[in-house]
Design a protein around this motif. Structure first.
Motif, PDB file in Angstrom:
ATOM      1  N   ASN A 198       0.840  -1.202   0.000  1.00  0.00           N
ATOM      2  CA  ASN A 198       0.000   0.000   0.000  1.00  0.00           C
ATOM      3  C   ASN A 198       0.880   1.259   0.000  1.00  0.00           C
ATOM      4  O   ASN A 198       2.107   1.171   0.057  1.00  0.00           O
ATOM      5  N   LYS A 199       0.235   2.411  -0.056  1.00  0.00           N
ATOM      6  CA  LYS A 199       0.996   3.660  -0.212  1.00  0.00           C
ATOM      7  C   LYS A 199       1.924   3.904   0.975  1.00  0.00           C
ATOM      8  O   LYS A 199       3.034   4.418   0.810  1.00  0.00           O
ATOM      9  N   ASP A 200       1.480   3.537   2.173  1.00  0.00           N
ATOM     10  CA  ASP A 200       2.341   3.741   3.351  1.00  0.00           C
ATOM     11  C   ASP A 200       3.571   2.846   3.267  1.00  0.00           C
ATOM     12  O   ASP A 200       4.672   3.251   3.636  1.00  0.00           O
ATOM     13  N   ASP A 206       4.891   1.729   0.505  1.00  0.00           N
ATOM     14  CA  ASP A 206       5.741   2.317  -0.543  1.00  0.00           C
ATOM     15  C   ASP A 206       6.638   3.392   0.061  1.00  0.00           C
ATOM     16  O   ASP A 206       7.831   3.461  -0.229  1.00  0.00           O
ATOM     17  N   GLU A 207       6.034   4.214   0.919  1.00  0.00           N
ATOM     18  CA  GLU A 207       6.784   5.322   1.511  1.00  0.00           C
ATOM     19  C   GLU A 207       7.869   4.795   2.456  1.00  0.00           C
ATOM     20  O   GLU A 207       9.004   5.285   2.453  1.00  0.00           O
TER      21      GLU A 207
END
Lengths: 399, 554
Positions: A18-20, A22-23
């Motif tokens: 998810n985007k978190d 990815d970060e």
């Protein structure tokens, strides 16, 4: 009939991160980073992917984990294309101390001289200063990734900083502290590594478990605001809803029948690892003995059955499907395809509801695809009161 | 069907470069999905970029890109990196929107458009296959490295087919054009059977228009979603190596069969595949199991298209539960109840072994559905075999697994280049067909399953096929597929050999021939993992050359 039971390591798909995450993956290799998240939010996956990058780039890195079991599990999750450099944090620390100061790290004497002597952190603080003008044993070319970072004491981080280590990647969950008085809080880690509160990343979405398992885990959530509660959809009945089975009383399956069924389950999925999490050694040994004796008709022959007791030196093989029986105290951070919580009525910390809930929270989150709870005929009101009544969260199979 | 291939189009063949502005993580997702998509295709993981300006339309810029698109593409998270993807649209034709510097839009028919000095680009209907990508450009080496590193973290992105370049000037060549486009009047709609736009009109940008005219209402078709089609095609391609039936079924649905009817398919459920794929559902006279199977697939596709949080197995079980209540025939009803009960217990402490489950639930409805529960991903099915499972049952399971995983979830090991290109083309095609878009994409030929190169049956293999089979068997160390024949050169009976240091020594002169055991070889060919990619590529080339030689000689 022989069967390939290899549990193959597979990288996640792009859609699985998810985007978190990815970060968290994209954080610079250098510097100090803290990633906080509940069980199943993919903290360890992110840490191992980071380690993989460091391995590919041929950097000097090391993954530190709390215990041997987790170390073995991580080796499997890392895959075999690169070598995972990892150790248990305490062994590595003691080795480093000895390497730097040419003597053993100070420890706290025990009444029994042969008993394990924990590190005396107060003494470490006083003795581990690096003399001025001497080269730091660790430096900016070293990278340390710490899994379950809440389980190391704050002095551990302080000492590494003093020794010159600057590249930290710590993943942690305050709700999974093993010994809260000896562990680090989120604030402790942030303070020790000079991380701004706003720079700590939080992973919120459950990644490992199926929704039904995550819902059951959340039922036991100890609610510490330092680690965010994993986000979940509303509960719905599902084929993989966690189940509660009763055995050993009139009208219910016997232990031997339950064990045969566990073997059938393993036979249907030869390369899945089933973890039986026992409340204590006697239950662990009971299941190990019963599984050893059982001999039902199976398509693929009897699966490997392994067990682990505290202090055992033989490492377990997480790379093969089969059955692994361990105690609840050893299960944190591990991942099984199917988790069976044996004899839930036998868990001891009955007077401390918070501790009991935390233990169930950690145990349930071990199952990736299914969680099955087993209880004997002895009803334990304290444990009963903790179980969810909603059948969509925990299906009763003992009615 | 309005999707055509560009073989028949009059599109000019001069390569035209068109630029899409995005960020490195959106691009990775699209590379995994095989398509340039609108944000809804990203299943919740779309980072803000130019694709969101007008959902359903892909903005391509001709030369300079609007500065705002660059800022926008990296605005959502600090770790995002800019990239500009260059597309060759020279073989694409159809209706597009032309974008003006002032952010206005007008209808046009591509490729015969004039952008004029005010035109900065076009909006093309999504999705588009990634076979149109000519290169991927980054602003710096650091950005490119970040992209490559992120690609290595995941199982389903293969960068090998793509050209990665650093072209800083491309990112400096910006315009101050209005972005996002100004949408006056009604919003652009998805379905676009439109009136013929006047692409030769002198008035390029009508102040009051900007929207497509004569939008037809969306026609409901029961066509498979593009990702599910991609997964299905890929699974049938890989499963085809297991059986002759598999080869014929794949050739039939990929349009490469000599025989275009499904008469060769004996299994009544599998026989409905062509009907179902064409969007017509199952035929009226189909059996109850066939209706149940394809109904289950429909339920699975609907659940995925609706982004339901329920697990695929639960979506199928929910459908089957409903069917139990509606079935009048007690025989089917009790069978279905037993099947549903066994499916529900797949991860429970009951059920027995797989053999027991297969014996209890016979037939091409039950066993594929049981396997759907018993194995998680396409690769798991390819690795699975069981003596009770028929070829048709295996193919039907492959369809279920392909639809569940879709193309997106398939790991790189299941995406060889020829298959990927074909699947991307078909996925884009079905998406446009569903939306009734008028667009023509460059046709991509269907790949042939490896087994198709080694036909089974009475027909004997040509020498080149035998040599290829021997090479595969040797390279893959399939010793059970090879046998060595020793014969005397004068055809007289050989004397008994003597055994010496592990060797047989024959008196007199003898010849040695290596033979392939066809049955054993074909069985091996159907196993997973398939043979080494480089070897497969060499074998295909060798057999193609041999075939050309034969044609030449003929």
């Amino acid at each position: 009939m022989s069967v390939d039971r290899t549990r193959r390591f597979t990288l996640p798909g792009i859609q699985d991160l998810n985007k978190d995450q990815d970060e968290a993956l994209a954080l610079p290799l250098e510097g100090q980073h803290l990633v906080i998240g509940g069980p199943g939010t993919g903290k360890s996956v992110v840490a191992l992917l980071r380690a993989r990058r460091l391995a590919i780039d041929q950097k000097k890195y090391r993954v530190l984990v709390y215990n041997h079991l987790l170390n073995g599990s991580n080796r499997h999750l890392f895959g075999s294309t690169h070598t995972l450099i990892s150790s248990t944090w305490e062994k590595w620390f003691r080795d480093m101390y000895k390497h730097i100061f040419k003597e053993a790290a100070p420890t706290i004497p025990q009444e029994n001289p042969s008993a394990f002597r924990p590190i005396d952190w107060k003494a470490v603080e006083q003795t581990s200063d690096i003399e001025e003008g001497t080269e730091s044993p660790l430096n900016s070319t070293h990278f340390v990734l710490i899994d379950e970072g809440q389980d190391m004491p704050p002095q551990f981080y302080d000492t590494l900083w003093q020794w010159g280590l600057r590249n930290f990647y710590v993943v942690a969950d305050q709700n999974q502290q093993i010994y809260p008085d000896k562990c680090s809080s989120r604030q402790d880690i942030e303070k020790a590594l000079g991380i701004w509160v706003t720079d700590t990343l939080e992973l919120k979405k459950n990644y490992r478990n199926t929704h039904p398992i995550a819902q059951l885990a959340q039922h036991f959530y100890p609610a510490d605001p330092a680690s965010p509660r994993p986000e979940l959809p509303d509960p719905k009945p599902a084929a993989t809803s966690p189940e509660l089975w009763k055995y050993g009383t009139t009208g219910q399956p016997t232990l031997n029948e339950i064990v045969d069924r566990i073997l059938h389950l393993s036979d249907r999925f030869p390369n899945k690892l089933i973890g039986i999490v026992a409340p204590d050694n006697s239950v662990r040994e009971k299941f190990y003995a019963a599984l050893g004796k059982a001999n039902p008709t199976l398509d693929n022959g009897k699966p490997p059955i392994q067990t682990f007791a505290s202090g055992q030196q033989v490492s377990l093989d997480f790379g093969q499907g089969g059955i692994m029986i361990i105690n609840a105290q050893s299960c944190k951070g591990l991942e099984f395809d199917i988790a069976i919580l044996a004899d839930i009525d036998q868990h001891k910390p009955k007077l401390d509801i918070h501790a009991l809930k935390s233990r169930f929270y950690v145990m349930v989150a071990r199952g990736r695809e299914q969680v099955i709870l087993l209880r004997t005929g002895e009803i334990c009101p304290v444990v009963e009161s903790l179980l969810p009544t909603e059948l969509a969260i925990l299906a009763r199979k003992d009615q | 069907m309005s999707t055509t291939n560009s073989k028949k189009s009059n599109a000019p063949r001069t390569p035209q470069q068109w630029y899409l502005v995005t960020n490195h993580l959106n691009l990775l997702y699209m590379l995994a999905a095989g398509l340039v998509m609108e944000p809804s295709g990203f299943r919740g993981k779309h980072y803000v970029d130019s694709l969101g300006a007008i959902p359903g339309w892909v903005p391509f810029f001709r030369d300079a890109v609007p500065a705002k698109t660059l800022d926008e593409a990296v605005s959502e998270r600090r770790h995002l990196r800019l990239c500009i993807v260059s597309f060759d649209l020279s073989e694409v034709s159809g209706y597009v929107q032309v974008l003006s510097r002032e952010g206005k839009i007008r209808d046009a028919k591509f490729p015969n458009i004039r952008l004029g000095k005010e035109g900065i680009g076009i909006l093309c209907r999504a999705p588009l296959p990634l076979t149109l990508v000519s290169r991927i450009c980054f602003q710096s080496d650091e950005d490119r490295q970040m992209f490559e590193t992120a690609a290595k973290d995941v199982s389903n992105v293969d960068l090998k087919p793509y050209r990665l370049e650093i072209e800083e000037s491309l990112f400096r060549n910006m315009t101050d054009s209005v972005w996002p486009p100004v949408q006056t009047g009604k919003p652009l709609r998805r379905s676009t059977r439109q009136k013929e736009p006047d692409s030769q009109s002198g008035d390029l940008f009508d102040e009051t228009e900007g929207m497509p005219q004569g939008l037809a209402p969306q026609v409901e078709q029961r066509l498979i979603s593009s990702q599910a089609l991609g997964g299905l095609l890929s699974m049938l391609y890989h499963c085809a190596n297991r059986s002759e039936l598999g080869v014929k079924v794949f050739q039939l649905i990929s349009g490469s069969a000599h025989n275009t009817t499904n008469a060769f398919i004996e299994d009544p459920i599998l026989a409905e595949l062509p009907n179902w794929l064409s969007g017509g559902g199952v035929s009226e006279h189909s059996s109850t199991p066939a209706k149940l199977f394809w109904g289950a697939i429909d339920a699975l596709v609907s659940a995925q298209e609706g982004n339901h949080s329920s697990q695929p197995v639960d979506a199928v079980l929910e459908y089957l539960d409903t069917q139990i209540t509606q079935l009048d025939d007690e025989k089917y009803k009790s069978r279905l109840q037993r099947l549903v009960s066994d499916m529900r217990g797949f991860l429970s402490l009951g059920g027995g072994t797989i053999t027991e489950l297969f014996e209890r639930n016979k037939g091409s409805l039950s066993r594929p559905l049981l396997l759907f529960c018993l194995r998680e991903h396409c690769k798991d099915l390819l690795e699975f075999s069981h003596p009770l499972l028929s070829d048709a049952e295996y193919l039907l399971a492959g369809i279920l697994f392909g639809v569940r995983d879709g193309w997106l979830r398939l790991p790189c090991g299941m995406r060889d280049q020829a298959l990927s290109a074909y699947v991307m083309y078909r996925m884009a095609g079905v998406a446009h067909q569903k939306q009734e878009n008028v667009i023509s994409l460059p046709e991509t030929p269907s790949p042939q399953p490896l087994r198709a190169l080694f036909p089974c049956g009475a027909e004997s293999w040509h020498k080149s096929q035998i040599n290829a089979a021997i090479e595969i068997a040797k390279d893959s160390k399939w010793s059970d597929c090879i046998e060595t024949v020793v014969a005397s050169t004068d055809s007289s009976p050989l004397e008994n050999p003597r055994h010496e240091n592990g060797k047989f020594v024959f008196p007199g002169e003898a010849s040695l021939t290596i033979k392939i055991r066809q049955d054993a070889f074909l069985k091996r060919l159907g196993q997973w993992p398939s043979i080494d990619g480089k070897l497969e590529s060499k074998i295909r080339n060798d057999l193609n050359s041999a075939r050309k030689d034969e044609i030449g000689q003929a």
